[in-house]
Design a protein around this motif. Structure first.
Motif, mmCIF file in Angstrom:
data_model
loop_
_atom_site.group_PDB
_atom_site.id
_atom_site.type_symbol
_atom_site.label_atom_id
_atom_site.label_comp_id
_atom_site.label_asym_id
_atom_site.label_seq_id
_atom_site.Cartn_x
_atom_site.Cartn_y
_atom_site.Cartn_z
ATOM 1 N N GLY A 108 -46.335 -115.765 7.293
ATOM 2 C CA GLY A 108 -45.116 -115.226 7.904
ATOM 3 C C GLY A 108 -45.306 -113.772 8.312
ATOM 4 N N PRO A 114 -40.634 -115.657 6.065
ATOM 5 C CA PRO A 114 -41.173 -116.944 5.597
ATOM 6 C C PRO A 114 -40.251 -118.115 5.930
ATOM 7 N N TYR A 162 -40.572 -118.871 9.674
ATOM 8 C CA TYR A 162 -41.877 -119.476 9.937
ATOM 9 C C TYR A 162 -41.882 -120.932 9.470
#
Length: 136
Positions: free
Chosen positions: A105, A112, A115
């Motif tokens: 990420g 995160p 992603y």
């Protein structure tokens, strides 16, 4: 029968893919010592030495100054450019307590969660810039 393609021209095409570093034999040679350093972190005693003094630990490895600085900065994209293999670099971010998702990420500039959502939805869109040199 057509003439064989020049290998250097063929390999140069890999450098034209936006946001992607193809792990070629050239990159493998360039990153050999970097990747060996990363693999050393599989041993608990090496992780402890690394955590105690990163610069001193890196001094034991035949990395270039540029590779050492990128490791210390945790600049994973630069490390890929300098011959790092993402699966070996995972040893560094795991030692730092990051998951693969968290580390990747940071490499994309996404959280995160964003992603992960992109990957669950099928990955990066094929739309957009497909060639650096052609800007398309």
């Amino acid at each position: 029968m057509s003439a064989p393609k020049d290998i250097h021209a063929y390999l140069a095409e890999f450098e034209d893919i936006p946001g992607t570093r193809v792990y070629t034999a050239k990159r493998a040679r360039q990153g050999y010592h970097l990747n060996q350093f990363c693999m050393s972190l599989m041993k608990a005693e090496n992780r402890e030495r690394w955590k105690a003094d990163e610069r001193a630990y890196l001094a034991d490895w035949s990395l270039t100054d540029e590779q050492k600085e990128a490791v210390l900065a945790r600049d994973y994209n630069r490390l890929l450019d300098l011959g790092g293999n993402i699966y070996f670099l995972a040893k560094v971010f795991s030692t730092d307590g990051l998951s693969f998702l968290q580390a990747v990420g940071t490499m994309t500039g996404m959280s995160p969660e964003d992603y992960q959502a992109m990957m669950v939805a099928g990955g990066r869109s094929p739309e957009g810039v497909r060639s650096l040199k052609e800007g398309r």
